[in-house]
Design a protein around this motif. Sequence first.
Motif, mmCIF file in Angstrom:
data_model
loop_
_atom_site.group_PDB
_atom_site.id
_atom_site.type_symbol
_atom_site.label_atom_id
_atom_site.label_comp_id
_atom_site.label_asym_id
_atom_site.label_seq_id
_atom_site.Cartn_x
_atom_site.Cartn_y
_atom_site.Cartn_z
ATOM 1 N N TYR A 288 -3.736 2.454 8.087
ATOM 2 C CA TYR A 288 -2.937 1.134 7.545
ATOM 3 C C TYR A 288 -2.309 0.174 8.773
ATOM 4 N N TRP B 101 -1.510 7.270 8.809
ATOM 5 C CA TRP B 101 -0.946 6.094 9.043
ATOM 6 C C TRP B 101 -1.838 4.977 9.769
ATOM 7 N N SER C 57 1.519 13.752 5.993
ATOM 8 C CA SER C 57 1.186 13.568 4.775
ATOM 9 C C SER C 57 0.587 12.084 4.469
ATOM 10 N N ILE C 58 0.517 11.429 5.349
ATOM 11 C CA ILE C 58 -0.318 10.337 5.410
ATOM 12 C C ILE C 58 -1.033 9.707 6.584
ATOM 13 N N ASP D 219 0.937 -1.199 0.051
ATOM 14 C CA ASP D 219 0.030 0.108 0.108
ATOM 15 C C ASP D 219 0.749 1.301 -0.079
ATOM 16 N N ILE D 220 2.095 1.126 0.701
ATOM 17 C CA ILE D 220 2.871 2.354 0.926
ATOM 18 C C ILE D 220 4.379 1.742 0.882
ATOM 19 N N ARG E 143 0.893 2.087 -9.545
ATOM 20 C CA ARG E 143 1.081 3.158 -8.856
ATOM 21 C C ARG E 143 0.971 2.775 -7.271
ATOM 22 N N PHE E 144 1.956 3.454 -6.463
ATOM 23 C CA PHE E 144 1.909 3.238 -5.124
ATOM 24 C C PHE E 144 2.410 4.473 -4.039
ATOM 25 N N ARG E 145 1.998 4.645 -2.976
ATOM 26 C CA ARG E 145 2.179 5.716 -2.271
ATOM 27 C C ARG E 145 3.825 5.467 -1.828
ATOM 28 N N HIS E 146 4.286 6.547 -1.830
ATOM 29 C CA HIS E 146 5.862 6.276 -1.500
ATOM 30 C C HIS E 146 6.352 7.565 -0.464
ATOM 31 N N TRP E 147 6.797 6.951 0.921
ATOM 32 C CA TRP E 147 7.057 7.960 2.029
ATOM 33 C C TRP E 147 8.527 7.306 1.978
#
Length: 182
Positions: free
Chosen positions: A169, A166, A163-164, A50-51, A79-83
């Motif tokens: 998740y 959390w 920004s996310i 997911d991230i 596509r993925f979320r990137h931290w």
Amino acid sequence: VPGKPWFIMSWAAKWLGSSRVFYRDQAQAPDMRNDEDMVLELKNLINEADIVISQNGISFDIPKVNARLFKWKLGTMDRFRHWDNLRVCQKIFGFPSHKLAYLTENFNETYKKKDHDEFPGRKLWDECLLNNPRAWQCMKEYNSYDVFSLEEFALQVMPYDNSINWSVYHDGENICFCGSVS
């Protein structure tokens, strides 16, 4: 070295809170420079996440993976979320350094970034290229430990970054902590 052919030698990753590290390298590959299977495996793992959490992954790791996916005509990652811990820390904190070694040495209790003293500097990579079994073992330890040290530090930083969300998740969803792609 600019213009010189390169390949991904190894990678390590884990899911948040898990003790299992996914590790892959080219130590036993018939042709070390043919990283196609290893790159595909990494793509599939990232596609499950997911991230993706990394240290300088936006500028370094992901473009390298994309280059190898392109080379082998393996398509793109979903596509993925990137931290990216490096970018988040640069934005939020005025630490003297944002390198993972500095951050984990000064803020982690359990996992400090490992050195590879037996093969200092680039020597570890050079010795792996020479197929030195001890160097490959050190590479595995180095990469695997990186994901634990990044996870421990990132968990400390997450509350400072909005920004996310959390909390969305934390029900056993998959969050990937990716170590350096070497």
